[in-house]
Design a protein around this motif. Structure first.
Motif, PDB file in Angstrom:
ATOM      1  N   VAL A 184       0.866  -1.176   0.000  1.00 15.00           N
ATOM      2  CA  VAL A 184       0.000   0.000   0.000  1.00 15.00           C
ATOM      3  C   VAL A 184       0.905   1.229   0.000  1.00 15.00           C
ATOM      4  N   ALA A 186       0.601   4.484   0.330  1.00 16.51           N
ATOM      5  CA  ALA A 186       0.434   5.473   1.400  1.00 16.51           C
ATOM      6  C   ALA A 186       0.952   4.928   2.729  1.00 16.51           C
ATOM      7  N   LEU A 227      -5.936   9.280   4.734  1.00 18.02           N
ATOM      8  CA  LEU A 227      -5.159   8.101   4.351  1.00 18.02           C
ATOM      9  C   LEU A 227      -5.894   6.794   4.609  1.00 18.02           C
ATOM     10  N   GLU A 228      -6.882   6.814   5.498  1.00 15.86           N
ATOM     11  CA  GLU A 228      -7.660   5.579   5.702  1.00 15.86           C
ATOM     12  C   GLU A 228      -8.355   5.158   4.421  1.00 15.86           C
ATOM     13  N   GLU A 229      -8.797   6.145   3.652  1.00 14.29           N
ATOM     14  CA  GLU A 229      -9.461   5.847   2.396  1.00 14.29           C
ATOM     15  C   GLU A 229      -8.477   5.321   1.354  1.00 14.29           C
ATOM     16  N   ARG A 230      -7.200   5.519   1.602  1.00 21.25           N
ATOM     17  CA  ARG A 230      -6.167   5.044   0.678  1.00 21.25           C
ATOM     18  C   ARG A 230      -5.555   3.724   1.148  1.00 21.25           C
ATOM     19  N   GLY A 231      -6.214   3.078   2.077  1.00 19.33           N
ATOM     20  CA  GLY A 231      -5.796   1.742   2.486  1.00 19.33           C
ATOM     21  C   GLY A 231      -4.896   1.665   3.687  1.00 19.33           C
TER      22      GLY A 231
END
Length: 567
Positions: A184, A186, A227-231
């Motif tokens: 991931v 990010a 960043l949670e939405e980016r995994g």
């Protein structure tokens, strides 16, 4: 009447506490908390437990050690060196992916057993058990542990997980995961940046709390950039409130692995504590009380085990932070425990957005501090045998696993001691020009000797393990030395003679007498001479052949034979 102050040093500390110390203890405790929280959570996950248990453990162990611990400066808590050992026990008993509640209960039982073992060892005054890990094997073990921890945290640092147990499987899983595109981006960036911040500040600005800065910056980045939405996985909201009392439990089928793991954890915890206590005591002028330290650590483990905790040890890094912040007494640890408790009661969501890769960075930074490559290189330059021991301990941890690795390290330490007794250094002595006394002829090849006399030094106690080695060497002298009449034993290094060696000496003396050779002793210690008398060896060995000094023995030989010194 029980001396409360002896068994509970914290009581004595309270009665002698000076109010002028309080401001420093308060500041040090608050500074320490900034390290205790992220490390406690990270080391809990390293042990295969929920992050919150690291905070519960920190609270209870700090409070218990403040009462029972003798050191005014040591800081206890979850430890990076114990995490893999705890995880090994949990996986061995429950398997991978076990229910968190079962893992917490089993970890509590493990902590209870460790605590009981340490308290019993302290009461029995077994502090010397810390010496079972020699320095070379400890260096090798810690380097192997550092590599194991590093590899285990790499997948989390890169934002994915692997199924694997042990260094080789986890390495393969990580490499395959990267090759398959599981990384991931990010998570990788925020993890690597966090690691860079911690390591850089530790190197260039050690007084700056690098862990705290990395945690704050990473939380800000998660919120600011979504960043949670980016995994990127985060810790999530922690349970509100203080830990509840819970009796540790286990299945009797797991007793074997629990006890085995507890012995290893107790030994590592004890070794860490004694070495850390000695280092900081030297700086502060305090006295190390090894047996009470065991009781203090044991009490800390027991207290944590009843409140969803797991085994703990002394932390050199957190102790250093406390000292640098001005800590004067155990009140610093109490302040840290209170501060963590207030966080859980009033602001449990404060760390909700803390990314998991940052916790991996905290653990990896700790693993890097465990590694000591220069020490390995120094052993190579100084003594190759001890270098080999360090490498064997390293491979034991890296290849066999953490718990077998500690068994290998202990076994190698014991075998190394036994080897030195089994095959000790031996020397034939002569009189060297310009040097008083009698010296090794391999060091002084031109040393003078008396015809018909051989002075022999055996640098070890005479026991069952080396009796044959001693006998064979003396027989060799009798066979190869022409005209030999006396063999004088320079007996000062011989600190003991057991019954096996006594029987060997009696048989050997009879054998030498038949060849016209006398076995003579000089500089024998009084306790050893008393054992010789008790064994009744003077029935065969002439009582007149015991001399207080080598000079007396040599003079007696010269009077008897008229021999003169020759090169």
């Amino acid at each position: 009447m029980i001396d409360v102050r002896r068994w509970m040093p914290g009581v004595q500390m309270v009665t002698t506490y000076k109010t002028s110390w309080l401001p420093r203890d308060l500041v040090a405790g608050i500074v320490l908390t900034t390290l205790l929280v992220p490390q406690g959570m990270a080391y809990a996950e390293l042990a295969g437990l929920p992050a919150i248990t690291g905070l519960y453990t920190s609270i209870l162990c700090l409070l218990a050690y403040a009462v029972f611990g003798p050191s005014r400066i040591l800081v206890l808590g979850p430890d990076s060196s114990l995490g893999p050992m705890i995880a090994t026990v949990l996986i061995g008993a429950l398997g991978a992916g076990a229910d968190p509640a079962e893992a917490i209960a089993l970890a509590g039982m493990l902590g209870l057993i460790v605590g009981v073992l340490l308290v019993l060892a302290g009461v029995a005054k077994l502090g010397f058990l810390a010496d079972l890990l020699s320095h070379p094997t400890q260096v090798g073990y810690l380097n192997g542990l550092a590599l194991t921890i590093l590899v285990s945290q790499l997948p989390k640092l890169f934002g994915f997980s692997v199924d694997g147990d042990g260094l080789i499987e986890e390495t393969r899983g990580f490499v395959e995961g990267v090759a398959d595109g599981k990384t991931v981006p990010a998570a990788t960036v925020i993890g690597l940046l966090g690691l860079a911040v911690i390591v850089s500040l530790r190197r260039w600005a050690p007084r700056v709390p690098g862990v705290l800065i990395a945690v704050v910056l990473s939380i800000f980045a998660v919120v600011a950039f979504g960043l949670e939405e980016r995994g990127v996985d985060t810790v999530g909201a922690l349970p509100q409130g203080l830990p509840s009392f819970a009796l540790p439990s286990f299945d009797f089928s797991d007793l074997g692995i629990l006890v085995g793991g507890a012995f290893g954890i107790a030994l590592v915890s004890l070794t860490d504590t004694i070495s850390t206590a000695s280092a900081f005591a030297a700086r502060t002028g305090q006295e190390v009380r090894g047996n009470q330290e065991m009781i203090g650590i044991g009490a800390a483990n027991i207290a944590a085990s009843f409140f969803q905790g797991f085994p703990v040890s002394t932390s050199g890094s957190r102790t250093a932070v406390a000292q640098q912040s001005g800590s004067r007494t155990q009140v610093t640890g109490v302040v840290g425990a209170v501060a963590i408790s207030l966080l859980l009661v009033f602001a449990p969501g404060l760390l909700r957005d803390l990314p998991q890769p940052t916790l991996a960075a905290v653990v990896i930074a700790a693993a890097l501090s465990l590694a000591d490559i220069p020490a390995i290189a120094l052993l190579w330059r100084r003594r190759r045998v001890e270098f080999s021991l360090a490498i064997a301990a390293f491979l034991g941890v890296a290849v066999l696993g953490v718990l077998p690795g500690i068994a290998v390290a202990v076994g190698l330490s014991v075998l190394n001691v036994f080897r030195k007794v089994w095959w000790p250094y031996q020397a034939v002595l002569g009189r060297a020009q310009g040097v008083n006394g009698y010296h090794d002829i391999t060091v002084y090849p031109s040393a003078e000797r008396l015809p018909g006399l051989l002075i022999f030094r055996f640098d070890a106690p005479l026991i069952f393990a080396n009796a044959r080695v001693f006998r064979d060497r003396v027989r060799e002298f009798a066979r190869t030395e022409p005209g030999l009449r006396w063999i004088i034993m320079a007996a000062e290094p011989i600190t003991d003679v057991d019954t096996t060696a006594a029987d060997m000496l009696e048989e050997l003396d009879r054998e030498l007498n038949e060849q016209g050779i006398s076995l003579v002793f000089a500089e024998m210690k009084s306790p050893v001479h008393e054992k010789i008398d008790r064994y009744q060896l003077t029935r065969t060995i002439d009582p007149a052949h015991f001399f207080p000094t080598l000079e007396d023995a040599v003079a007696a030989f010269r009077r008897e034979t008229g021999a003169e010194w020759t090169t």
